[in-house]
Scaffold this active site. Sequence first.
Site, PDB file in Angstrom:
ATOM      1  N   HIS A 109       6.885   5.660  10.880  1.00  0.00           N
ATOM      2  CA  HIS A 109       8.008   4.739  10.642  1.00  0.00           C
ATOM      3  C   HIS A 109       9.448   5.742  10.511  1.00  0.00           C
ATOM      4  O   HIS A 109      10.301   5.480  10.778  1.00  0.00           O
ATOM      5  CB  HIS A 109       7.949   4.315   9.421  1.00  0.00           C
ATOM      6  CG  HIS A 109       7.343   2.823   9.478  1.00  0.00           C
ATOM      7  ND1 HIS A 109       7.395   1.919  10.623  1.00  0.00           N
ATOM      8  CD2 HIS A 109       6.464   2.330   8.966  1.00  0.00           C
ATOM      9  CE1 HIS A 109       6.935   0.761  10.355  1.00  0.00           C
ATOM     10  NE2 HIS A 109       6.084   0.896   9.344  1.00  0.00           N
ATOM     11  N   GLY A 120       0.839  -1.143   0.054  1.00  0.00           N
ATOM     12  CA  GLY A 120       0.001   0.087   0.118  1.00  0.00           C
ATOM     13  C   GLY A 120       1.091   1.344  -0.144  1.00  0.00           C
ATOM     14  O   GLY A 120       0.437   2.330  -0.754  1.00  0.00           O
ATOM     15  N   HIS A 157       0.633   5.879   9.429  1.00  0.00           N
ATOM     16  CA  HIS A 157       1.502   4.641   9.623  1.00  0.00           C
ATOM     17  C   HIS A 157       2.928   4.841   8.929  1.00  0.00           C
ATOM     18  O   HIS A 157       3.660   4.670   9.775  1.00  0.00           O
ATOM     19  CB  HIS A 157       0.828   3.679   9.184  1.00  0.00           C
ATOM     20  CG  HIS A 157       1.554   2.241   9.137  1.00  0.00           C
ATOM     21  ND1 HIS A 157       1.165   1.225  10.181  1.00  0.00           N
ATOM     22  CD2 HIS A 157       2.607   1.814   8.580  1.00  0.00           C
ATOM     23  CE1 HIS A 157       2.121   0.284   9.921  1.00  0.00           C
ATOM     24  NE2 HIS A 157       3.328   0.659   8.831  1.00  0.00           N
ATOM     25  N   GLU A 158       3.034   5.558   8.043  1.00  0.00           N
ATOM     26  CA  GLU A 158       4.229   5.472   7.373  1.00  0.00           C
ATOM     27  C   GLU A 158       4.896   6.801   7.800  1.00  0.00           C
ATOM     28  O   GLU A 158       6.236   6.670   8.089  1.00  0.00           O
ATOM     29  CB  GLU A 158       3.987   5.866   5.748  1.00  0.00           C
ATOM     30  CG  GLU A 158       3.299   4.850   5.051  1.00  0.00           C
ATOM     31  CD  GLU A 158       4.062   3.240   5.141  1.00  0.00           C
ATOM     32  OE1 GLU A 158       4.973   3.071   5.523  1.00  0.00           O
ATOM     33  OE2 GLU A 158       3.131   2.514   5.123  1.00  0.00           O
ATOM     34  N   MET A 218       5.297   2.533   1.388  1.00  0.00           N
ATOM     35  CA  MET A 218       6.597   2.304   1.964  1.00  0.00           C
ATOM     36  C   MET A 218       7.177   3.448   2.534  1.00  0.00           C
ATOM     37  O   MET A 218       7.347   4.463   1.863  1.00  0.00           O
ATOM     38  CB  MET A 218       7.435   1.457   0.620  1.00  0.00           C
ATOM     39  CG  MET A 218       8.677   1.268   1.106  1.00  0.00           C
ATOM     40  SD  MET A 218       8.950  -0.090   2.459  1.00  0.00           S
ATOM     41  CE  MET A 218      10.439   0.513   3.147  1.00  0.00           C
ATOM     42  N   GLU A 268       6.283  -2.980  12.843  1.00  0.00           N
ATOM     43  CA  GLU A 268       5.011  -2.907  12.158  1.00  0.00           C
ATOM     44  C   GLU A 268       4.199  -2.619  13.142  1.00  0.00           C
ATOM     45  O   GLU A 268       2.989  -1.821  13.171  1.00  0.00           O
ATOM     46  CB  GLU A 268       4.736  -3.952  11.221  1.00  0.00           C
ATOM     47  CG  GLU A 268       5.858  -3.829  10.031  1.00  0.00           C
ATOM     48  CD  GLU A 268       5.835  -2.705   9.142  1.00  0.00           C
ATOM     49  OE1 GLU A 268       4.714  -1.721   9.410  1.00  0.00           O
ATOM     50  OE2 GLU A 268       6.667  -2.376   8.590  1.00  0.00           O
TER      51      GLU A 268
HETATM   52 ZN    ZN Z   1       4.777  -0.354   8.129  1.00  0.00          ZN
END
Ligand code: ZN
Length: 799
Positions: A279, A240, A275-276, A242, A298
Site C-alpha cells: 500500500h 490486523g 500487504h501493508e 493499517m 485492497e
Molecule cells: Zn489493505
Amino acid sequence: VKINEYRLHLDIGFQRPTFRGRLEIVGENDAETLTLNAVDLSILAARSGGRDLEVRPDPSTQSLGLSGLPRGPVVVELEYEGRIGDGILIGLYRSAQAPDSIITTQCESTGARRILPCLDRPDRKATFDVEVTVDEDREVIFNTPAIESRLEGGRKRVRFARTPQMATYLLYLGIGTFEVVRERTDGGRVAAWMPPGSGPDAAYSVDLASRLLAEYERYYGLPYPLPKLDLVSIQDFAPGAMENWGAITFRDLYLGIDGSASTSLRRTIAVVLAHEIAHQWFGNLVTMRWWDDIWLNESFASFVSYKVIERLRVLPAVWSDFLLQEVAGAFLGDALAVAHPIRQPVEQPDDIDQVFDEISYGKGAAVLRMLEAFLGEETFRRGVQTYLERFQYGNARSEDLWAALEGSAGQPVAEMIRRWVERPGHPVLTVHRGSDGVHLEQRRFSLHGDHPRQYWPVPLLGSAGGRLLRMLMAGPEVTLNVGAEAELNLNSDALGFYRVLYDDTSYDRLRDRLPERSEPERWAVIRDLFAFLLSGDVELDRYLRFVERLESETGYLVVNELTTQLATLRPLLTEEADFVQAATRFYRRQLERVGLARRSGEDEVLGALRERVVGGLASLDPDFAEELAGRYGEYDALDPDVRGPLLVAYARRRGAAAYPELRERFRRSTGIEALRALRALGASDNPVLVRQTLAMGPSGECPVSSFPFALIEAVQRPAGRAAVWEWLPSNVEFLRKGLMGSSFLPLVFERLIPLLGLDRAAEVRTFFSSQPPAGAERGVRKGLEFLGIFLALQARAQQ
Ligand SMILES: [Zn+2]
C-alpha cells in the site's frame, strides 16, 4: 475549496482526557462557507486575516461550517480542543501497552476528523507540517521523520518533516515509551517501535520488511517515496494492521514473534507485512478517488503481497495461502443474497467500514490474478508501473488502471473485467452429459440453492476428452463436442472464479481419479462440494465420500481447506454419526502423518496443519482431548502449534478446576499466548464459567479488540451459546462502541449469529432483524443468511 497545506500543532498530555490543537489551513476559498469535517472537536477560536470567523458545528453531517472568509487564497487559523478516546479504537485514543499505555491513532476511513478539522476525503490530498508537544519522557512517531526536538518548560516539542501530498486517512501519530529496533543493512530506513522489553521479538519483521521494501521498489520500478518506514506495535487495535504512510501500525500479535509463535502466525505475519508495504505505493502514493474504489486498493495489495513474497522465496506454498486466506472466504460471501459487487457505491462513513470485506479483498484479488494470468506477468507489471508513475501523489479510479493495462497489453481489458467487478455473485457451471456432447449451463451460484439465471464471460481453461479447452463462454449455455464419456477438467489450476457442479457419473469418476489432478484442482473440487452441500445441490453422503477419499491427502492446500470445512460443519452436524465418524477418521489419519511435535527438517507447512488437525480431532474425540489435557504440565516445552488446541481441551476437560489457572495465564500473557488463553476461557462447556469469561469484556479485564475471540469460541458449543445469548442483548452497545469504525464490528456479528441461532432461531432472527447494531448491518444480514443456510442443511441431514 482547495486546501494545499495543514500546519498543525498538537499538545497532548498523558494525564489529560483532552488535547489542544492549533491549526493553520492554507488554501483557496471559493464559497460563502468553508465546510470542514470534524467530530467531537470544540472550536475555541477561528480567525482569518485578523478577523474572527463564524463557526457552525453540524454533528449530524460530522462537519463544521466557517463563514466570513474572503474568496481566493486564505489562511484559516483554528484553535480547538479534542478528546483522547478511551475504550474506542478510532481517531486519537489511548491503548493499553505493557507496562504502561500509549496514545495512538487510527484514521481509516474517517478518523482524521476526530483529530483535526479537515477535508476528510481520500481525494483531498494536502501536505502536513506537524509539531507535537508531549510530556518530556515520551517519544512521538509521525508519518515523516522528526527534524527537531527541544525541551520547553518540562515538556518536549517535536517537529516533523513536511509530508508529501497525502490523504487524511493515512495520517498517523503515536506517543509513548518504546523500544526501537532498527534494520541497519538498508541505511536504517525500517524500524520497529515495540513495548519496552520486547524489542528482540521484532527481529523477524524488521528484517523481512526491509527485504520487502527493496523488492517492491524493483516490482513497481519506483523508489519508496518516504525517507523512513516505521512499524508500530499496538495492543488495542481493531484491524490486523493499517498502512499509514511511513508508519504502519500492527495489532501486537502481528509484529513481534517469540518462541511461542505458531507456524500459521509466522506465515500470517509475512503476508500482513507484505500487504501493508504494498500500500505504501498502491493506495498511499496513488490513492483511490473515492471509497467505491477501496476494492482496488485492497484487492491489489492482497494479490501483489503474495507475488512479492513468492519473488523473495520466503514462504513455501505461498499461493496455497492465497487461495485459503483470500479466495475461499470470498467464494462463500459472494454466494449470499447480500453479496455486493466488488466495486460498491458508498456514501456514509458507516457504509465505508462495511465494505472492507472478503469481496473487496479476496474476490477482487482473485479477479486480478485471473487478469494477470490472461495478460502475462510482465505485461501486467508494466501496466501497474505506468499507472503509478502517471498518478503519483494524486488519485485515480479503477478505469485508470484498466487504461494503463490496455496500454501495455495492446488489448481490451476494461471490457473483460467490468462484468466481474460491477456485478455481484459468480457463476456455477452445471455439467449434463448428452448424446451430442457435454452441455454446460451457467447460472449465478447461491448458497440458498436457488441459482438465479445470470451469466458472465467465463474464460474456460482446462481439458475435455483429452483435448485442451481454452475458450470464452460468453452466453448462458455451451455444448462441448466431446463423447458422452469424456474426462472433464473445467477449471485448470483453479484459476477461474467460478464453480463446477458435475453430474453423478463425472463425480464418481472424479473421485476415483482425484490424485491425478493438480493440488489447486483437488482443492477446487472439495471447495465446490462443500458449497454444494450447503446449497443442497449434493447430499451429505457424497460430500463425506470425498472426505474419505482425501483421508491420506498430503497437500497443504487441500488438508487445510478440509479442516476449515469440518470445523464449520461440526456444530451443525454433531448428531450425525456418519459425519462424526468420517471427520474423526480424517483427523486421525492426518494426525498419524503430521504428529504432535515438530520434527527437525520438516516442511514448514506441516506445522500449520498440525495446529488445525490437533484442534479438530480434540473437538470430536473426547479420549484424544483427555490425552491432550493431560499434557498441560509440559505446556511451555510443547510445540507452539499444539498449545492453542491443548488449552481449549484443558478448559473443556477440567472445567472449574482449570478456570482460575487459565484466567491467571491470560492475565500474565501478551500476544498470541494471551489469545490462546482467552479462547480457552471461552471454550468451557460450563455456562457458569462462560458467563465469568463474558464479564471480562465490559469490565475492561480483556481489551475490546481481543474480546470477540472469546465470544466466537463460546458459540461453538451449546453451553456457551446459552451464556452468550443471555449476555448479548445488554452488551450489544458495548461491542458497538468498542469496535465502532472498524470492519471487525460487522464481522463479529457475522460470526456469532449463525451459531447462536442454531438453538434459538426465532428469537435470534427477531432480535437482530428488529434492531441491527448501527455499523454492523451488513454483518448481521450475512449472519442471518448463514443461519438460514445452516438450519436448512441440518434439516436435510436429519431426514
Ligand atoms: Zn489493505
